[in-house]
Design an enzyme around this catalytic site. Structure first.
Site, short mmCIF file in Angstrom:
data_model
loop_
_atom_site.label_atom_id
_atom_site.label_comp_id
_atom_site.label_asym_id
_atom_site.label_seq_id
_atom_site.Cartn_x
_atom_site.Cartn_y
_atom_site.Cartn_z
N HIS A 12 -19.52 4.19 13.63
CA HIS A 12 -19.54 3.19 12.52
C HIS A 12 -18.63 3.15 11.51
CE1 HIS A 12 -23.56 2.66 14.62
NE2 HIS A 12 -23.62 3.86 14.68
N SER A 38 8.51 -4.16 2.06
CA SER A 38 7.92 -5.57 1.43
C SER A 38 9.19 -6.13 0.77
CB SER A 38 6.74 -5.33 0.48
OG SER A 38 6.91 -6.35 -0.43
N LYS A 66 6.22 -0.25 -0.98
CA LYS A 66 5.46 -0.52 0.42
C LYS A 66 6.22 0.15 1.34
CE LYS A 66 2.16 -2.38 0.77
NZ LYS A 66 1.83 -3.75 1.12
N GLU A 102 0.75 -2.59 13.83
CA GLU A 102 -0.03 -3.88 13.49
C GLU A 102 0.62 -4.92 14.69
OE1 GLU A 102 0.56 -5.07 9.49
OE2 GLU A 102 0.28 -3.07 8.84
#
Ligand code: ARG
Length: 472
Positions: free
Chosen positions: A165, A286, A292, A299
């Site tokens: 979980h 970024s 970043k 992804e």
């Protein structure tokens, strides 16, 4: 209509059968050459095996066969050099190559299509191509699995929190965690090996749908092309694409596993977690936020899983309403199939490189495992081994955890007296001895799970050894 016999006249409007030429729009709509030219070398390979058999059976002359081979050698060279003139007017890869052959060698080119249809021809091409792709994907899966073992080995004893979980559950070793993916990709490989058996059956000889009246030798063609056997029913051979669907299903599962792994990589690389770092060459910055470093590759891989699932859905939907035998719908099988194979191949290739370049941060993993009472189950198991029923032990430990939550400390931080008190067990708490200290450590917890499939460092080392010999 005997569709294939008149196709060389297609540019001029399907010859005598048609009163007007095909409209430009319909020509573009029905043509597949822009994408099926990818099958060209397999198409040539299939044609050469067919011609060899036709000559061996005395259906064409040995001179015809020699002319066909000469013409095909030139066509292959033209294609490889990027000089072949693909024509939309000639609809697909098969007609383009056949027309060029006839232009090069004359009558022999016109005889090649004897006893054959584009229906069994295309099914043969796709199956040859797909076997080749499956072999390449199997090699890529193997490479990724080796990289996982290489990362697991030095991390056989590296402890991180195992989650259920997404809440800290029990300590596990990072090597063990990586071996979970080794298993998943291993089953993916098994599925592909199994699927390949059904792909590797020869449709050629089925002709349009009913077979052919020439004295062909299908087994000879199968042997020449390296097929395991021949498709046993001509209607089935030209019409079903279940082998492609099966491949896409296996590909979708590969991507599902890649996607789960990606999700973990993204999470582990988040500064809030910080378990790993992914090499800069797999990340992007970024355009606005200079600080970043984003894990774009995992992804994207997670996102591309959707494409492959889509490819599978396309093929399932393509097939579901088709009556026997061949229907033009099947021309739509290629793009999803190509896309699934390309996506899986590219993803696996990049993952093997990326995983090899992961930096592990054991301190962050350890610090996280120390939060969240990861060894609470070990305390309960300890009490059970001292004679208490598991449910009672579970309850006692729940009391102790609650006490620690109030105090803001870990179970291992309590003195023996305090721990006994915190369980609320009264006199029974005497069951807890000084040896509890080792039990409550992360290392003690992991090491205790030393059965087959457990997370103990020794078990993980054995599993890695077995895995290496499995891969050979
Ligand atoms: N381009 C076609 C395909 O991909 C080849 C078979 C065409 N057969 C036919 N009867 N129109 O399926």
């Amino acid at each position: 209509m005997s569709s294939d016999s008149q196709l060389h006249n297609k540019a001029s409007g399907w010859s005598a059968r048609f009163a007007e030429p095909m409209s430009e729009l319909v020509k573009r709509y029905t043509a597949s050459v822009d994408f099926d030219k990818r099958l060209a070398l397999f198409d040539i390979q299939g044609s050469l095996a067919h011609a060899e058999m036709l000559a061996a059976q005395g259906i064409i002359s040995t001179q015809d066969r020699a002319d066909i081979e000469r013409g095909m050698a030139q066509i292959r060279a033209e294609i490889e050099a990027g000089q072949f003139q693909w024509q939309l007017d000639l609809e697909d890869v098969h007609l383009n190559i056949e027309a060029r052959l006839t232009a090069l060698v004359g009558m022999a080119g016109k005889r090649l299509h004897t006893g054959r249809s584009r229906n069994d021809q295309v099914a043969t091409d796709i199956r040859l191509w797909l076997c080749n792709e499956i072999d390449a994907i199997l090699a890529l899966l193997r490479a990724l699995r080796l990289v996982l073992l290489d990362l697991a080995e030095p991390n056989a004893a590296t402890i991180l929190p195992g989650f259920t979980h997404l809440q800290v559950a029990q300590p596990v070793t990072f090597g063990h965690h990586l071996l979970a993916y080794f298993e998943m990709f291993g089953r993916d490989a098994q599925r592909l090996v199994d699927c390949r058996k059904r792909v590797n059956q020869l449709p050629l000889g089925a002709a349009s749908l009913a077979g052919t009246s020439y004295p062909i030798d299908r087994e000879r063609v199968a042997r020449t092309l390296g097929f395991d056997g021949v498709c046993r029913n001509s209607l089935d051979a030209v019409s079903d694409r279940d082998f492609a669907i099966e491949f896409c299903a296996a590909a979708a599962l590969v991507m599902t596993h890649v996607s789960r792994f990606s999700e973990e990589l993204v999470l582990w690389m988040s500064p809030r977690v910080g378990f790993i770092d992914i090499a800069d060459r797999f990340c992007t910055g970024s355009s606005i936020m200079p600080q970043k470093k984003n894990p774009d590759v995992p992804e994207l891989a997670r996102g591309k899983t959707g494409r492959v699932n889509g490819d599978l859905m396309s093929l399932l939907t393509l097939m579901k309403g088709q009556p026997l035998a061949y229907n033009k719908d099947n021309q739509e099988d290629k793009e999803p199939l190509f896309d699934a194979a390309d996506t899986v191949s590219d993803t696996l290739r990049i993952f093997a490189e990326m995983v090899a370049g992961i930096t592990v941060k054991p301190e962050a993993m350890r610090a996280a495992a120390l939060q969240g009472y990861a060894t609470a189950t070990d305390l309960a198991d300890y009490l059970v081994k001292k004679g208490m029923a598991f449910r009672d032990a579970h309850e006692a430990v729940a009391h102790a955890v609650r006490y620690c939550v109030g105090k803001g400390c870990d179970l291992a931080d309590l003195s023996l007296a305090e721990l006994r008190e915190a369980t609320g067990l009264g006199a029974q708490a005497e069951l807890i001895g000084a040896d509890i200290t080792q039990v409550l450590t992360l290392e003690g917890s992991a090491a205790a799970r030393s059965h087959i499939g457990g997370t103990a460092p020794e078990t993980v080392k054995k599993a890695i050894k077995a895995a290496r010999s499995e891969l050979g």
